[in-house]
Structures are given as structure tokens and as C-alpha cells.
Write a protein that holds these residues in place. Structure first.
Motif, PDB file in Angstrom:
ATOM      1  N   VAL A   1       3.700  17.121  10.365  1.00  0.00           N
ATOM      2  CA  VAL A   1       4.220  17.938  11.463  1.00  0.00           C
ATOM      3  C   VAL A   1       5.192  18.958  10.864  1.00  0.00           C
ATOM      4  CG1 VAL A   1       5.511  17.944  13.621  1.00  0.00           C
ATOM      5  CG2 VAL A   1       3.962  16.037  13.102  1.00  0.00           C
ATOM      6  N   ALA A   2       4.782  20.239  10.908  1.00  0.00           N
ATOM      7  CA  ALA A   2       5.560  21.304  10.264  1.00  0.00           C
ATOM      8  C   ALA A   2       6.661  21.805  11.178  1.00  0.00           C
ATOM      9  CB  ALA A   2       4.631  22.461   9.882  1.00  0.00           C
ATOM     10  N   ASP A   3       7.743  22.250  10.551  1.00  0.00           N
ATOM     11  CA  ASP A   3       8.875  22.759  11.332  1.00  0.00           C
ATOM     12  C   ASP A   3       9.661  23.735  10.472  1.00  0.00           C
ATOM     13  OD1 ASP A   3      10.629  23.053  13.445  1.00  0.00           O
ATOM     14  OD2 ASP A   3      11.016  20.910  13.668  1.00  0.00           O
ATOM     15  N   LYS A   4      10.494  24.541  11.112  1.00  0.00           N
ATOM     16  CA  LYS A   4      11.387  25.432  10.364  1.00  0.00           C
ATOM     17  C   LYS A   4      12.688  25.563  11.139  1.00  0.00           C
ATOM     18  CE  LYS A   4      12.140  29.505  10.913  1.00  0.00           C
ATOM     19  NZ  LYS A   4      13.190  30.311  11.624  1.00  0.00           N
ATOM     20  N   HIS A   5      13.725  25.993  10.425  1.00  0.00           N
ATOM     21  CA  HIS A   5      15.002  26.239  11.071  1.00  0.00           C
ATOM     22  C   HIS A   5      15.743  27.280  10.258  1.00  0.00           C
ATOM     23  CE1 HIS A   5      18.534  25.305  13.536  1.00  0.00           C
ATOM     24  NE2 HIS A   5      19.228  25.557  12.444  1.00  0.00           N
ATOM     25  N   SER A   6      16.479  28.154  10.956  1.00  0.00           N
ATOM     26  CA  SER A   6      17.353  29.076  10.245  1.00  0.00           C
ATOM     27  C   SER A   6      18.786  28.729  10.592  1.00  0.00           C
ATOM     28  CB  SER A   6      17.070  30.526  10.633  1.00  0.00           C
ATOM     29  OG  SER A   6      18.080  31.356  10.061  1.00  0.00           O
ATOM     30  N   ILE A   7      19.655  28.715   9.574  1.00  0.00           N
ATOM     31  CA  ILE A   7      21.044  28.361   9.885  1.00  0.00           C
ATOM     32  C   ILE A   7      21.760  29.508  10.592  1.00  0.00           C
ATOM     33  CG2 ILE A   7      21.189  26.704   7.989  1.00  0.00           C
ATOM     34  CD1 ILE A   7      23.107  28.696   6.607  1.00  0.00           C
TER      35      ILE A   7
END
Lengths: 492, 492
Positions: free
Chosen positions: A156-162
Motif C-alpha cells: 500500500v503506497a503512500d506519500k507525505h510532505s512535511i
């Protein structure tokens, strides 16, 4: 002490107990002390507020979260929650153990801490820091409260930007590319808190973003992905409380940041995550060294939780994309998917997608998926599944009618485009609530500028907000132009 | 935004502005943000509270401190007070300048900081400390707000204890001796906040303690001194706010402590001050080294303000006097003045009086003044001037009727008398509000104890409070008795 309970509305989510000053003195309790209340064989705890006006002696006022308390009650002075001792321990710069961090998270979750105590927690974490061990424990504790999502897919792919970069709306493009490559990417995003637009605000220009867990699961079953608002599924209730204390102080301590991000990813059921760490002047992380350290720590905490985390250190000094504000960013996203659009947004979306695909072990070309139009088609399927128009295109998106364009009063080089100032302008113009409001940036850092060239355009939905933003623009210098011949940046 | 103001009572001293969620979103303001309000050509600032229940869209609720706002108003998002930037700077462990500390003090005084911000200030000062320079500036800033007392006498004597020791009611004895020696000593004292009795509570057993500045001046003109409640003359309004945030966290940072104490002394018009710095297990200062450092700093900050400050480092591990609680301490004080009473209280009062007399350049014998009965006569004149009985003697003071005595269940040495636990017991028994409630200590640390010997007696005014205190006594060990043969204190 025997008292009669009465419900009082003062618009609070805290379990406050209002005592007449005479009763409070008799009980020996001060503001923010705790009292224990017994009634009908039940018991609970509240935070003391002393008042002479709202309740008479002999009566105890209970606020919104305690409205279930009624009738004759027994009230006694209670100790402070255990977690306050641990907050104090952190103020003393001592290492907290797993159970102590769990206790703090639980008390925050149950609204047991007063603002003074919550702020001391955030301040202590900020000044004394969290060790890697503490961060791991805090992340585990935080992912233990709130909803948990589960998926059948092994990856399960995910991304986040701080965060901290204006625009930067790469997520919709990434979800389109990555899901089209066959991966599952059920993306939950936030709405803007202090920025002009969160990804959820941008998507809401094109379709619905608030869904139940069941609805999200059916959208993902249909399209491999989604782009929904995370607040609707309560993945990290503690995080919201902590942000409430961080925002007024404009602090975002590293350890807390990692715990907040990764606990949310874990609750969302993600297995492979790319974290975007923008660095540079004005970004949250100012140096490459600090960005590397933070990235390494993110990976270590991810390891501890059994998640594959990788980080992308990116340029954070300049905005990404041309438009800042929900509709303007949605337009940029669609343009990129259509094969045009701002180069900065296209390139960053491609690089991060490639990284995420590689990280998940998928052999596919992000550029090919984007350039072939398959990403656009996939995006439209997701928009469709979320109740939007399946034929949506960039020219359908309408920014606010009112606009003013600010031009260069001298020639030179655009030496700096200030994300913070651009964001302030976009918010003053009405973003994120006015979906069409925002700022369009016409110059990137390094561009040659002639006198009279357009620097940026403010868009608004009402004349009054446009005027307010234009007034603010006069005070700021969101795009700095300096003479080509001048090596001096500023003289003080 | 144009709104209609309505007054709302929620029992607060903070200038809160209640906005309906819809209006708050429209304005782009979050909880604890500030808004600026204009009406009738006037303007003020408030702290945002969002609510759906208390005010409808189109209406703005103003709490108690803003009740003067009414009718149609214009509301705009305002920045945070400047001082929040300086609190943040201290969280970053940077040195604050004089004007920055002034700004913080002013904003606290004007109630402009939210609890989150106030707590961050206290937490930052606690974890990162204040330099000597900062402490000097903070003290000056704090003495700049609130009332100022002035006296004709060239020398105005004063004393202060940094606290943490149960009993320790040396002040009334000292004032009697020092004023009898011809010095002016207009003593303002506090009421108990977390202790079972402040000096003002003890004196209130014998006479009034709340007077206007004019009344205090006439009492001092008549008797050379007074023993009144300082809160009645508002010498340090900022201190009360700061204590509100320190108490829930049980912190009392050195720099803030010095600034609070010395700013109050300066506002009280004192020229020569003795500071009692008790140290030892359980006291605020635990080591002699720390006590010396704090004392030296107290003197330096005093110098900066033009006050002659000297410090007495005293034993702080054990209680001073036998009685803990207003009436019990008042009885100890009178007994000492009558020539008997607890030796610990007599000796400490004498030593501190000698030090203060010498510090003020007065050649007089404290012991002679006490033993001759002149101090008792002087004390009675002060009690008389403050509306009490001029023939008062120790046997007139009546402790609570209800009592229970706890006895030793084994023989040995009283190895420790715990000030904190004794204080907790006295408070549970009803002190300070029940004047006669408290604890009488029958053993000092080091005393030989036989099985069945009295350890301490709890006094209360009601049976229920006596029972509550007795219950707590069962859980605690306020006086620890260990076998004479046992070198081991505790095995874990």
C-alpha cells in the motif's frame, strides 16, 4: 462536598467543572486543579474553573463534555493526571519511557490535560527534543488511538510532505501515476490549517472528499486509489489536539512531526511511504545536513513500525507550481496531467512518483504513464468515483473573477519567491474557504525581469477581499527583484 | 467582517471573542488566533474561541473583560501579540533583550496571552533558564506594573523566604524584633497558594490583614511596622498570572523566582532585604552549592535595582516550629514571643533578625529584645493597630476541636520529617480555610522514639475532614522512624 450539578454551555471540548469561589476555597482547589465527581454510582474527573457569576455556592456547573453528569453529586479534590508528571520529567530533559509516552497520549486523547499542561508538553518536546527511542514509542502510542484502515493489497503506497512550500500539489498527479501503474494508493490528505490550500481543499474543487471508511474502500476497489480528506476518518485524533498547541507558538518539533506523520501512515494501513523533505531558506528544514538527519530518522522510525519509508530531499526555498489556492492549484494539477502546466510541478511529481514506484518494487515509467495520457484518464476515474465530472479538464476550473496583477518597478533578476508571503497573500484573498481565491506566480527565482513585467496576480471572489490582499501586497515583497549588477543583497 | 456584538458570561478573565464556526472559517481564524474589533470609533483585540452553540453566524460573543464592546462591530484577523515571538525566541534558547522582556510582562499584565502561550513562556524559562542580565531586566519590567509603596524612612527593612518548608512562620517574630529596634518594616505577605498557611493566613487568626495603602501607612506610622496581606495592594499583578501557569506544572524557575520576589520588594519600597534560602531534601533548593549560587544571584539582581539584598542559607529539610496550619502557627509565634515555644522557630527567628538588623546597620540585640518581652509588647501594638486584641496571648488561640494523634508502632530514630507530607495532611484537614485545622509535630529529625510515642496530631474543625486527613495519614509516612541499628534506609 455535596453539590447539585447543572449543565453549562461555554463552547468548550474540555471537561471543565465550574465551582463557586466559596466552594472552591472550601475544597481547597485552584484553577486548573482536578476534581473527582461521583453521582448515581458513576464517577468522572474534571478541570476546575472558579467563578462567582456563573454558578452559586452549592451548585457545580459542568461543561459540554460532562453534560451527562446531573443531579446531586459528591465532589472531591483529585490529583493531577499522571501524565503531568511525565511532562514535567521532559521539561527536566529526562528520557521518557514507552509507558510514560503512552500515558501522555492517552490523557491528551481523553482531553484530560489543560491548555497549560498541553502547551508545556509541546514546549518541552520542542526545547529538549525527543530521542529516536522516544520518537518510536510516541509513534506507536499515537497510532494506537483512533481509526485503523486495512487493505487486502500486500503493498500500500503512500506519500507525505512535511510542508512549508507554497503550491507543491504533487499528490493528485502522483496518485494518478502510481495507481495507473497497478499499485494501491488510498491517499488521505489534510485540509489547510495555516496554509492557503491542503490537498483535500484542492481535490474538493473537483469532487467530494468526505467519505466513510466503507465508501473509501469501494472507491479504492474500483480505481486502486483515492484522494480524500483524512479528518473524515479520524486516523489521528491526538494529532489535532497537539497541533492546537503548536500553531499559536509556530513550532513543529522534529520528534513530534515524525510521530504524527508516521502514526497516521500506520493507521492508514500504508506499507511503503515516500516522505518529501523540502529544505532551504524559509522551509521547515533550513539546511541539507538537517534534512539528511531528519530523513534518516524518518526511516529508522518507519523500520521500527514495520513500514518501508524512504525520503526525498527537495528544494524548499521556492513555491512549486504557478497557482496558490484551491482552484488555482487544481488547474495546475490538471494541466500537468494534460501534458502542459508548470514545469516545477510536473518534474517534482514525476521524480517523486518514480521514487515511490521503485520503492514499491514496480517496474514502470512514470514519464510514460503521464505523457501517454493514461495518468489523466486514471485521475478522471478517481474524480468520477468521488462524485466529480469524469470529463474534467483544466479549462473547466474557474478561479475568482476579481484580479489584480503586480508588476516589476525595476529590471533585474527575481532573486527570491517567498512561499510564506505568497501564502499570506492567498489567505488574505480568501483561500482556502473561497475556492477561487489565491495567487498566480509569473516569475521563478533566477528569471530575468524587465521593468513592467508581471510578477504575480492576486485572484479573489469578492472586491473587498481583493482590496485587502492588494493592501497587504503593498506591505510585502513576495517576489524580490535585484539588479543584475548588484552583489549586495541587503544593507543594514 | 461586519458582526453584531453580544455579551456572554463564561467566567473568564481573558478577553475571548466567540465566533460561530462559519464566521471563523470565513475570517480564516483558528482557536487562540487574535481578532481586532472596531466599534464606535474604538478598537480592541480579543482571542478567538470557535463555537456552534453559543453564538449564531452574524453575531460575535464577547466575554467578561470585553463587555464594554457592543452593537455593530467590524472584526478582522489580527496578528499574534509581539511577545509570542519573544516566547518562541526563549524556547529557541536565545537571550532576550530588555525591551523583549518588557513586552512579555506587558502582554501578561494586559491578559493578552492565551494559556498555551503563557505556559510556553513558563516552560521556556524553566528549561532554558534566564541569564543574570535577563533576570535583572525581567525584575525591572515586573516592578514597573502594579502599585508602588513609598516610605519616608531612609531604611526600609524586609524579608522573604523562597518557601518549601512547613511551618517556618518566622516573619511575625522578626517584624516585632526589628521594629522594636527602631527600624521601619512594613511587611506585606502572601496567603497560602499550595501550602497550608501563608503568613497573612496566620496573622488573620489574630487581627485583620486586608488594608488600603493609606491604612497601611497609618499603621506603620504608629508602630514602625505591619503584617498585612500583599494581595490587597496589588504590588505584583503579573506574578499572580505567572503562578497560575507554574502551579499545575509544579515548576518555579530560579530566574522567574528572583524576578517575582525582588520586583515585589521594590514595589513595596524596601531598601534592605534578607532572603531566607532553605535547602535540603524536599526543599526547593536541594544542595548547598545551588543555594549559594541562587543567593549570589539574588544579591546581584538586588544591586542592579539599588536594593541591599543579603541571603541566609538555612536548613530546609525539616519543618520549623511545631504547628502547621494558621491557628497552630499563630500559637507557636505567640509562645516564642512569650519566651517559650518551639526552639527551631525561636532560633531561626533570632538568627534572621540579627542578620537583618546588622544588614541595616542597627546595633541592637535581637535576643535581648525578645527575652525582655519588648518584642511581645511591640507585636501586640501591631495586632492592636490592625484591629486585633492588644492583650493577645498564646493560650487564647484555639486550634480545631477534633483531633487524632498518630503514634510510633516501633522504636528507633525519627530519621525524617517530611514537610511536603505534613503540609498535605494539614490541607486535607482543612487548612488554610479552616483556621484551626492543621498538624502538630511532636518529634524532630534525630529524636529517639519509643514504641507508642506520639509522632504527630491532626487537628480539624469538622469530623469529616479529620477522617479524610486520618485516611491520608494511613497512606503516607510523614515522620519516618528507623531502627537505631539499621544503616540501611531503603531497599528497592
Amino acid at each position: 462536598m455535596e453539590l447539585e450539578a447543572t449543565t453549562i454551555d461555554i463552547g468548550t471540548t474540555r471537561p471543565l467543572v465550574l465551582l463557586n469561589t466559596a466552594d472552591a476555597d472550601e475544597l481547597g482547589v485552584h484553577p486548573l486543579d482536578r476534581v473527582r465527581i461521583w453521582w448515581n454510582g458513576e464517577t468522572t474527573t474534571g478541570i476546575v474553573k472558579r467563578t462567582d457569576e456563573l454558578v452559586d455556592a452549592g451548585t457545580v456547573g459542568v461543561t459540554e463534555p460532562l453534560h451527562y453528569v446531573s443531579g446531586p453529586v459528591e465532589v472531591k479534590h483529585a490529583g493531577t493526571p499522571r501524565s503531568v508528571r511525565y511532562v514535567r520529567k521532559k521539561l527536566d530533559d529526562l528520557e521518557l519511557e514507552a509507558h510514560e509516552l503512552e500515558c501522555i497520549v492517552e490523557d491528551i486523547h481523553e482531553n484530560r490535560l489543560s491548555d497549560v499542561e498541553l502547551s508545556a508538553y509541546v514546549s518541552a518536546i520542542y526545547t529538549n527534543g525527543l530521542s529516536l527511542e522516544e520518537t518510536k514509542h510516541l509513534t506507536e502510542a499515537m497510532s494506537g488511538v483512533g481509526q485503523q484502515l486495512t487493505w487486502d493489497a500486500p503493498v500500500v503506497a503512500d506519500k507525505h510532505s512535511i510542508g512549508g512550500v507554497a503550491g507543491n500539489c504533487v499528490t493528485p498527479v502522483m496518485v494518478a501515476i502510481v495507481t495507473e501503474a497497478g499499485l494501491t494508493m488510498p491517499k488521505t490528505s489534510s485540509r489547510a490549517v495555516t496554509s492557503p490550500a491542503g490537498t483535500a481543499d484542492v481535490m474538493e474543487v473537483l469532487c467530494d472528499v468526505e467519505f466513510s471508511i466503507e465508501e473509501i474502500q469501494s472507491i479504492v476497489a474500483e480505481t486502486n486509489g483515492c484522494l480524500v480528506w483524512g479528518g473524515g476518518v479520524d486516523l489521528s485524533p491526538v494529532d489535532d489536539e497537539i497541533i492546537r498547541a503548536e500553531n499559536p507558538l509556530s513550532i513543529d518539533p522534529d520528534g513530534q512531526l515524525m510521530a504524527s506523520v508516521l502514526s497516521k501512515k500506520r493507521s492508514a494501513g500504508s506499507t511503503h511511504v515516500v516522505i518529501d523533505v523540502p529544505y532551504g531558506e524559509g522551509a521547515k528544514v533550513e539546511s541539507i545536513v538537517a534534512a539528511r538527519e531528519l530523513s534518516d530518522d524518518f526511516k529508522r522510525v518507519g523500520d521500527h513500525l514495520g513500514m518501508d519509508v524512504t525520503c526525498a530531499i527537495t528544494h524548499g526555498a521556492d513555491p512549486i507550481g504557478h497557482g496558490i489556492g484551491p482552484a488555482l492549484e487544481a488547474r495546475d494539477v490538471l494541466e500537468v496531467l494534460e501534458g502542459s502546466g508548470p514545469e516545477s510541478l510536473r518534474l517534482k511529481s514525476l521524480r517523486l512518483s518514480e521514487l515511490l514506484l521503485e520503492h514499491c518494487g514496480v517496474d514502470a515509467s512514470a514519464t510514460e504513464i503521464l505523457d501517454s495520457g493514461r495518468a489523466l484518464e486514471r485521475f478522471r476515474r478517481i474524480v468520477d468515483a468521488q462524485g466529480g465530472d469524469p470529463t474534467i479538464q483544466s479549462t473547466d476550473v474557474e478561479p475568482g473573477d476579481e484580479s489584480v496583477t503586480i508588476r516589476a518597478d525595476r529590471g533585474g533578476i527575481a532573486s527570491r519567491v517567498d512561499s510564506r508571503q505568497i501564502s499570506d497573500l492567498a489567505r488574505r484573498a480568501g483561500a482556502p474557504l473561497d475556492r477561487g481565491a489565491g495567487v498566480v506566480i509569473h516569475q521563478s527565482a533566477g528569471d530575468a525581469v524587465d521593468p513592467g513585467d508581471r510578477l504575480f496576480t492576486i485572484r479573489a471572489e469578492t472586491t473587498s477581499k481583493l482590496e485587502e490582499a492588494a493592501e497587504l501586497a503593498d506591505e510585502l515583497e513576495p517576489i524580490r527583484v535585484r539588479s543584475k549588477a548588484d552583489a549586495l543583497i541587503e544593507r543594514r
